[in-house]
Each structure stands twice: as structure tokens, then as C-alpha cells.
Design a protein around this motif. Sequence first.
Motif, PDB file in Angstrom:
ATOM      1  N   ALA A 192      35.196  74.444  49.087  1.00  0.00           N
ATOM      2  CA  ALA A 192      36.012  74.971  50.180  1.00  0.00           C
ATOM      3  C   ALA A 192      36.078  76.492  50.180  1.00  0.00           C
ATOM      4  O   ALA A 192      36.399  77.091  51.214  1.00  0.00           O
ATOM      5  CB  ALA A 192      37.427  74.400  50.092  1.00  0.00           C
ATOM      6  N   ASP A 218      45.034  71.755  58.485  1.00  0.00           N
ATOM      7  CA  ASP A 218      44.022  70.805  58.015  1.00  0.00           C
ATOM      8  C   ASP A 218      44.751  69.583  57.477  1.00  0.00           C
ATOM      9  O   ASP A 218      45.941  69.650  57.138  1.00  0.00           O
ATOM     10  CB  ASP A 218      43.172  71.444  56.906  1.00  0.00           C
ATOM     11  N   ASN A 219      44.028  68.487  57.357  1.00  0.00           N
ATOM     12  CA  ASN A 219      44.635  67.284  56.791  1.00  0.00           C
ATOM     13  C   ASN A 219      44.285  67.118  55.311  1.00  0.00           C
ATOM     14  O   ASN A 219      44.428  66.045  54.756  1.00  0.00           O
ATOM     15  CB  ASN A 219      44.204  66.043  57.580  1.00  0.00           C
ATOM     16  N   ARG A 220      43.834  68.194  54.696  1.00  0.00           N
ATOM     17  CA  ARG A 220      43.528  68.204  53.261  1.00  0.00           C
ATOM     18  C   ARG A 220      44.424  69.227  52.567  1.00  0.00           C
ATOM     19  O   ARG A 220      44.952  70.152  53.196  1.00  0.00           O
ATOM     20  CB  ARG A 220      42.068  68.580  53.004  1.00  0.00           C
ATOM     21  N   ARG A 224      39.297  75.471  56.063  1.00  0.00           N
ATOM     22  CA  ARG A 224      40.071  76.164  57.108  1.00  0.00           C
ATOM     23  C   ARG A 224      41.114  77.086  56.507  1.00  0.00           C
ATOM     24  O   ARG A 224      41.313  78.213  56.979  1.00  0.00           O
ATOM     25  CB  ARG A 224      40.739  75.130  58.015  1.00  0.00           C
ATOM     26  N   THR A 284      49.634  70.311  51.750  1.00  0.00           N
ATOM     27  CA  THR A 284      48.850  70.059  52.957  1.00  0.00           C
ATOM     28  C   THR A 284      49.675  70.490  54.155  1.00  0.00           C
ATOM     29  O   THR A 284      50.821  70.058  54.318  1.00  0.00           O
ATOM     30  CB  THR A 284      48.489  68.567  53.084  1.00  0.00           C
ATOM     31  N   SER A 302      40.648  73.041  51.347  1.00  0.00           N
ATOM     32  CA  SER A 302      40.473  73.164  52.789  1.00  0.00           C
ATOM     33  C   SER A 302      39.671  74.409  53.159  1.00  0.00           C
ATOM     34  O   SER A 302      40.150  75.535  52.980  1.00  0.00           O
ATOM     35  CB  SER A 302      41.841  73.231  53.480  1.00  0.00           C
TER      36      SER A 302
END
Length: 532
Positions: free
Chosen positions: A287, A236-238, A245, A231, A243
Motif C-alpha cells: 500500500a 477506504d474499506n481497509r 488511498r 478503517t 490502504s
Amino acid sequence: MPPSAPGRSDGTDSALAAQIDLLVRPGRRSLGLHSPAQLPHQEAASGPGRISKDIVTSPAQLRQVTQSASSSSARSLPLLLSVNQEGGRLNALDWPGVAQLPGNLALGAARDEGLAESAGVAIGEQLRAVGLTWNLAPVCDTASWPALTAVGTRAFGSDPAQVGLLAAAFVRGLQAAGVAATAKHFPGLGGVGADPHHVAPVVDRLGPGALLPFRAAIDAQVACVMIGSQTVLALDNRAALASPRVLGLLRDELGFDGVAVSENLSIRAVHRPLGGLTRAAVAAVAAGVDIVMLDSEVSRGSKQPAERAAAVRRRAEVVQALMDAVEHGVIDRQRVGEAVARVQALHRRYGLTPGSARPTWQQANASAWRAADRVADRSVTVVRGTHLLPLDVPPGKVLALVRVPDAGQRRADSARHGPDYLPAMLAAHHRVLQVPVGAPVPTAGPVIVYGYDTRTTTAGLSTAARAATRLTELGRAVVQVALGDVDDLAGSPAPVLVAAFSPHRPSVTAVARVLFSNGRAHGALPVCGASW
């Protein structure tokens, strides 16, 4: 059966199942031979689509298996099997007699794009000879100091620009040999302190230049990119593989239009933060990942029948979870159609058919031995003490060897199980005494302290460096040789430090030449940050 048109359902579960099935690896196709007499066991795979090396026990048998399987695929997509054959530490094809090339860090020390390309060609020809035409290599992560356990000698070095040049060359060589390459682990593990095989790494931002090697591999037309489980909070926080992104960065900014494949979701540290295996698979495909990887098609070890059955069951659960996600709108059908189209194109470009050209194993393996010798000769690096080489061992003097045991900290490391070549190689020209770590050395000549990866550290010293320190303090003439990560040499007071980057025979031969023949080493340390 062709995929449904993007965004439109054909109204049948079977059509959707066929599409989803193509996005989960290992594949579901049986890889058994037609004749049970051709192998010791009828079952040639540890579960559908996975070749087990406790059953298929040689390159010749593997070639038989893939020839049979490619013949049965004539009315479907060409056979495409994945494997981890990086060179150095991670080689699924590690049977006795198989030429093993030094890993990427050795190519970094050699600083030669032509050599990196020839290494890719050599590995590619070996794989194609046995019917494996998708390699989960090269590693495009940058090396760090101290080395990340999951990367180490698998990286080309710590300079992103140089890593990019070598990675692109390796990709060109591998794909010129007819084997799809995979740049990994996007968006880069450089600077990640945790081992993603054991814990889920979280970092604030990417390391400097982390994307450069991936951009270079993409410019070289790499077929696949593997998305990592780290991560990166600035993105991103994933986890990256879940993700949108991160996948958007790969597609939109770097312009990659090939197959995006996930890191191995079977690893607990990878899937647990995402809610388990099936949820991780759904999140990855949603994703933008095209293939969810549960393992490569060639296993690196033996599996009991219960483990094989569990792997088959887990695969079926992942397929069902993806189907359910499509039916409930969590994954758009157009997303599935895009992924299927990319995967089919990969099969058609690199997959095997009965008429596909393949080198003979003997030709490919002989070529790989020659390539391994060239890489080893160009990469061995004298970090300290060039002026003391070659070593002077007068007639009648005994050469003491202290082998420091490997720490065994790596999750997957075929090189750790290889032979110790140094004693026999030196015994051909010198009287050799092998001395256990910590024991007195009863000879007056030089002492060679060596090991593969001994990085159980105390006060910043590896176990090997501690052994070298003890002997140096006793007034012995010590040479320390690192056959794996150069971290083993850090802090060592030994007058001569040598980095080989590989424990395989070609690299050990090159070390022996440097120490006792002409003293000339051609490599340059490809990792920054260490003070010698």
C-alpha cells in the motif's frame, strides 16, 4: 549493500533480503556488548535488535549498549533505534530517577508553543544521550469526550488547530535535539470509539479537522508518520495502514515525502483483520508503508526466553513473506526501492556513528527535570472552585486522602506503575490520614479524593467521582484531583475539581502548590464537550 535500482532486479536473493531486512523493525543487528562483564548478562537484547529492560537496567547501561552497537555499524548504516517516549503515560525509559515530562494534554492545557518545543527538546536530549534517535512521538490525534482509552492524555487537546500548533512545536524541538519525530496515528483517531489495541476500529468518516495536526507536523518537516490500523469508510474499506488511498492522501494531498511506518503489527487486533501478521505486513508495504513495525527497539517489560525466540521467529517470517511477495509480483520492486531509499536517508540523517555528538545523561536528565517542572506549573487546571483555594487547614486538623485505585485498563502505560507522590508531599506540611475507598473518614477537615485513571464507570461516573459523590452527600468538604484523564472528574459534585493530566512528581508538586500555597492555577481545560 546499496538497494537495487527501482524496477530492476540484480538477480540475487541476498540483495533483495538486505533490502527487505531494512524495512522490518526491530532490526536484525545484534545489540550485545563486546565484553560480557559490562552487563549482568551477555545478551543485551531480547532478540536481535530489541533492547530488553530486564537486562539493560539503567540509562548508563543503555548508553554503553548503543555506544558499542554504533561502533560496530561503521561500515554499514548509522545506528537508528526506535522508542516510545511521549511524556505522560507512555515512556519506555521509566527507570527510577529518569525525569518524566507530563504528557501532551498537559501541554494543551498550558497553550504555549514555546513550552511544547522545549518539551520536545528535553525528551530529545534524554534520548540522544542514551543513543536512541528515533522517537515514535508525538500523538497528533485529537482528544474526544469521553476520552478514547488509547489516546486520552496522549493527545494535545480537542481543537485541531491548537493541536497542530503544539504538535509542530514538539516536532521542531525533538528534531532540533537530533531525534527523528513520528506523527501518529494517521489519518487520526479522533472520534474513534474503540481502542485499536483491542479491537479493529471502523468509522464512517474522519473527525472534523483530523488532518490539520498531521499537516502541521509535515509542514514542520516531521521525519516519519505512523499509519494507524483504523478503517475510515469514507476513504477506504481497509485498515489505513493497508490502504493505498490513505497512503496516497498522505503523499499526494499532504505532501509528505518522509518515512511512513505502520502501527505495531504484532498487536493481534491490528493484524487479525488483515489475515494475520505476515499478510498484514505484505499489505502494508504494497500500500505504500516504508517500515513495518513489530515493536519499538526498547521493550517496556520483561520477556521470557520463549517469548524472545517467538519474536525473532515472527520477524523472520515477515521478512520471508515480503521477499516472496516481491518475487511473485504482489509488491513491485520499485516500491521496495522507494522504501529503502527513504529508510536509508532516515538512518543517515538521524542515526548514530562513533563520532556522533551526544549530551551527557546527567546534563540531559537535569534539563528534562527543569522542563517537566515548567510544564507542570503551567498546566495544572482548576476546573471548578477557584474561589475556594487555597484550602484552609487549621493547625492540628488532619487532612484526609482517599486514593482511588487505577482501573488498569490501558494496554501500555508506564505511568500506572509510578509512585504515589501525594501523601508524602502533603505530609511534609500537614497531618495526613490515608483512608481506603468506601471507609469512614474520621476527621473533620477537607477530604482529597484522587486517582490516576479510575474510569470504571457506572451511570456516567468514574470510580473516583462516585467516591467524591458519597463523601459530598455526607457533608464533607471534598476536593477531587484527576492525575490522568479529565473524564475522572465528569459528573462529580465536589466543590473543587483539579486536573493535573499526569501522576508524575512535577505535576503532583504543582497540584500541592495550587491547593495549599497560593491557589493559582495557570492551565485551561484543553478538551471540549464536557459539562461541569
